[in-house]
Design a protein around this motif. Sequence first.
Motif, PDB file in Angstrom:
ATOM      1  N   SER A 167       0.825  -1.213   0.000  1.00  0.00           N
ATOM      2  CA  SER A 167       0.000   0.000   0.000  1.00  0.00           C
ATOM      3  C   SER A 167       0.854   1.256   0.000  1.00  0.00           C
ATOM      4  O   SER A 167       0.409   2.322  -0.442  1.00  0.00           O
ATOM      5  CB  SER A 167      -0.942  -0.004   1.213  1.00  0.00           C
ATOM      6  OG  SER A 167      -0.216   0.148   2.422  1.00  0.00           O
ATOM      7  N   TYR A 179       0.083   7.579   0.273  1.00  0.00           N
ATOM      8  CA  TYR A 179      -1.181   8.051   0.826  1.00  0.00           C
ATOM      9  C   TYR A 179      -1.360   7.465   2.224  1.00  0.00           C
ATOM     10  O   TYR A 179      -1.710   6.280   2.367  1.00  0.00           O
ATOM     11  CB  TYR A 179      -2.337   7.642  -0.090  1.00  0.00           C
ATOM     12  CG  TYR A 179      -2.189   8.193  -1.483  1.00  0.00           C
ATOM     13  CD1 TYR A 179      -2.697   9.437  -1.814  1.00  0.00           C
ATOM     14  CD2 TYR A 179      -1.505   7.467  -2.470  1.00  0.00           C
ATOM     15  CE1 TYR A 179      -2.565   9.950  -3.091  1.00  0.00           C
ATOM     16  CE2 TYR A 179      -1.356   7.976  -3.748  1.00  0.00           C
ATOM     17  CZ  TYR A 179      -1.885   9.222  -4.059  1.00  0.00           C
ATOM     18  OH  TYR A 179      -1.722   9.737  -5.324  1.00  0.00           O
ATOM     19  N   PRO A 180      -1.120   8.272   3.253  1.00  0.00           N
ATOM     20  CA  PRO A 180      -1.207   7.777   4.637  1.00  0.00           C
ATOM     21  C   PRO A 180      -2.552   7.141   4.971  1.00  0.00           C
ATOM     22  O   PRO A 180      -2.605   6.127   5.688  1.00  0.00           O
ATOM     23  CB  PRO A 180      -0.961   9.032   5.479  1.00  0.00           C
ATOM     24  CG  PRO A 180      -0.151   9.923   4.578  1.00  0.00           C
ATOM     25  CD  PRO A 180      -0.670   9.678   3.210  1.00  0.00           C
ATOM     26  N   LYS A 181      -3.651   7.703   4.458  1.00  0.00           N
ATOM     27  CA  LYS A 181      -4.971   7.153   4.769  1.00  0.00           C
ATOM     28  C   LYS A 181      -5.107   5.732   4.237  1.00  0.00           C
ATOM     29  O   LYS A 181      -5.698   4.861   4.891  1.00  0.00           O
ATOM     30  CB  LYS A 181      -6.073   8.039   4.193  1.00  0.00           C
ATOM     31  CG  LYS A 181      -6.238   9.362   4.931  1.00  0.00           C
ATOM     32  CD  LYS A 181      -7.423  10.143   4.384  1.00  0.00           C
ATOM     33  CE  LYS A 181      -7.635  11.440   5.156  1.00  0.00           C
ATOM     34  NZ  LYS A 181      -8.783  12.214   4.637  1.00  0.00           N
ATOM     35  N   LEU A 182      -4.568   5.499   3.034  1.00  0.00           N
ATOM     36  CA  LEU A 182      -4.628   4.160   2.453  1.00  0.00           C
ATOM     37  C   LEU A 182      -3.816   3.179   3.298  1.00  0.00           C
ATOM     38  O   LEU A 182      -4.281   2.071   3.600  1.00  0.00           O
ATOM     39  CB  LEU A 182      -4.087   4.189   1.021  1.00  0.00           C
ATOM     40  CG  LEU A 182      -3.925   2.828   0.326  1.00  0.00           C
ATOM     41  CD1 LEU A 182      -5.284   2.146   0.169  1.00  0.00           C
ATOM     42  CD2 LEU A 182      -3.247   2.998  -1.030  1.00  0.00           C
ATOM     43  N   ILE A 184      -2.964   3.440   6.488  1.00  0.00           N
ATOM     44  CA  ILE A 184      -3.603   3.242   7.790  1.00  0.00           C
ATOM     45  C   ILE A 184      -4.819   2.334   7.663  1.00  0.00           C
ATOM     46  O   ILE A 184      -5.037   1.424   8.486  1.00  0.00           O
ATOM     47  CB  ILE A 184      -4.002   4.603   8.399  1.00  0.00           C
ATOM     48  CG1 ILE A 184      -2.745   5.413   8.764  1.00  0.00           C
ATOM     49  CG2 ILE A 184      -4.877   4.402   9.630  1.00  0.00           C
ATOM     50  CD1 ILE A 184      -3.030   6.829   9.188  1.00  0.00           C
ATOM     51  N   ALA A 185      -5.620   2.550   6.595  1.00  0.00           N
ATOM     52  CA  ALA A 185      -6.817   1.725   6.399  1.00  0.00           C
ATOM     53  C   ALA A 185      -6.445   0.263   6.208  1.00  0.00           C
ATOM     54  O   ALA A 185      -7.041  -0.636   6.820  1.00  0.00           O
ATOM     55  CB  ALA A 185      -7.611   2.228   5.200  1.00  0.00           C
ATOM     56  N   LYS A 556     -21.320   6.832   9.193  1.00  0.00           N
ATOM     57  CA  LYS A 556     -19.975   7.401   9.130  1.00  0.00           C
ATOM     58  C   LYS A 556     -19.560   7.934  10.495  1.00  0.00           C
ATOM     59  O   LYS A 556     -20.273   8.747  11.102  1.00  0.00           O
ATOM     60  CB  LYS A 556     -19.924   8.539   8.104  1.00  0.00           C
ATOM     61  CG  LYS A 556     -20.118   8.082   6.663  1.00  0.00           C
ATOM     62  CD  LYS A 556     -19.943   9.241   5.692  1.00  0.00           C
ATOM     63  CE  LYS A 556     -20.041   8.768   4.244  1.00  0.00           C
ATOM     64  NZ  LYS A 556     -19.831   9.887   3.290  1.00  0.00           N
ATOM     65  N   SER A 559     -15.103  12.844  14.007  1.00  0.00           N
ATOM     66  CA  SER A 559     -14.472  13.386  15.215  1.00  0.00           C
ATOM     67  C   SER A 559     -15.412  14.312  15.974  1.00  0.00           C
ATOM     68  O   SER A 559     -15.340  14.422  17.206  1.00  0.00           O
ATOM     69  CB  SER A 559     -13.194  14.139  14.837  1.00  0.00           C
ATOM     70  OG  SER A 559     -12.299  13.290  14.150  1.00  0.00           O
TER      71      SER A 559
END
Length: 619
Positions: A167, A179-182, A184-185, A556, A559
């Motif tokens: 990833s 892509y940090p979100k990818l 982390i996911a 969804k 925060s």
Amino acid sequence: MQEDSLRKDFAKTILWSLLALFLIPAACLWFTTHSLAEDQGKLDRAVAARMAKDPRLSAAEREEIQAFYTRHPVAQLCRDDAPEAARFRAASCPAYGELWQFTWMRLLSIATLAAGVAILAWLALLGALAFANRALQYASFVAGWRTLTFASAAMVVVQGAMCVWLSFWVTAFYTHKYYPKLIIAVGLLVLAAAVVVILKIFQRSAEGSAADGELVSDADAPRLWQRIRDMAARLGTPAPDHLIAGIDANFFVTEAPLAVGGLVLQGRKLYVSVPLLRQLDREEADAVLAHELAHLSGGDARSSAALGPKLDQFDRYLAHLYEGGASRVVLPFLRLYRMVFQLALSRESRAREFMADGTAARLVSPRAISHSLVKIAAYASYRADTEGRLFSRDERLGESLSIGHSVASGLPQWAGSEAFMEAMTEGRVPHPYDSHPPLRERMAQVGHVEPEMRFAAIVTQPAAATWVDDIATAAEIESRLWAAYEQDFAAEHEQHLAWRYEPANDEERALVLKHFPAQSFALKDGRSVGIAYTGIAPPDGSAEIAWDAVKGLEYKDGSFGDTLVVKLNEKGLVGAKAVKLKLAGLKGEAKQQFKAVLGHYWQRHQHMRAYQAFNAAAA
């Protein structure tokens, strides 16, 4: 048709097993090999360019430099211990650097592919052992259960690490971005899968099962007990420790712990069906009892007692993996092993059924065992048909269902119908543990095949004397068990009605509300969101969103407060319209309960509409 379906399911499971074992490591191997090949190409071009710019190099020196890089390719550099490559390795392959990662990830991919081949070979060996003989089945399954579950955990961890690594590097290599979100996911999915796979290995399920019945003492049925002891002695096996009478449409023996009437019984247990004993004359019943005692003498019950809990634990493990989401990646090859083992178990079970039938034929008579098989199959089929018709009713059932009486009194008339012959053509005698061969095959094995035209006469012939006459407590046991059974049956039917009704009147509405009452969930600033069988009440007090208007739901997490996106069937400017419900303040247990209730009520509505559509199509 059933065999074709089994073959397709088996082929599909094999395909998914191959993908589960080899897809990710093969993709990782291709990517790392491709990347290292590009690095090698860049290095070769750089060396060639450098040599071209240096006219002082002789032809021999150029050949020597070229030979050095040929002997020490990029793909092997990080594992190259040659002294001559030390400076090159130190400059190009620092620990945890890019080249170091690609080199070792390539090796890990190769090792994982080899492990996948080893897993398939081990699975084939375990399957062969299970087919070899019954004595090896328990050892085979325990070995398979332990090794394959730990292999599945290792597979999730290793392949999960590959996915997280890919990833980052796939996007970095091709787009020069990550892509940090990818990452982390993917990492969270892998972590969740690993937790499920590892923790569930050590979860133990409660051993033993339960049976609805009551104990019959020696004093309650002395002559029946004596007959059982006499037959057990003739078979050279100890008599059962417990005799249990119930109303289920079967007979069985077990040596596994069995819960009966609040007690957990140990030792050898024989379960007899009082309603079936009323259908069988004493000789026919003796044949059935001899058949079950043969399972005790042959060690079948002991094998089931040892293997049953292991099978149950393995099946629970598979269910947990399915519920775990990302952990489903390891399901295919575990399920493949379970299917292979079940084929071996079914083949052995079939052979043991024929053996028990043969023992009953020798101990009593071939005619008695054949007639008992016909009567049991007929009773079980008609009872299932009777209960099915009751359960399909769209109105509440009365307080007294009289299922037992209806089956016993209606069986003779049903035996003269076309439905009877259809049910009996491929009749199977039910059993709680073993799969049974078709009825006619069992009759052929004992050497007494009754023509199908005789089946109705066998079923309708009244039994002159039965063993029920010698069980002093039989009537009371039947009465108590049928009352409890019918109460549970009616309660289950009522719950199903709550899933079927739209509702159309006050009575139906009251029943739906009993099982699906309107619920409210408190939010921030004194607001609330409501869920009812009719739809969703938004927090802003606007009109209820009817379930018929809903196309889909998406929860969804946020925060600053969660959001429920209600996708509508109504079309918008771009795609379907959607309503966003702000759920600020919904946290913790209340949040989980809201999600559960939301899904439950939404599923009820979909089930109700599907049921209506099915009835409309069938009309």
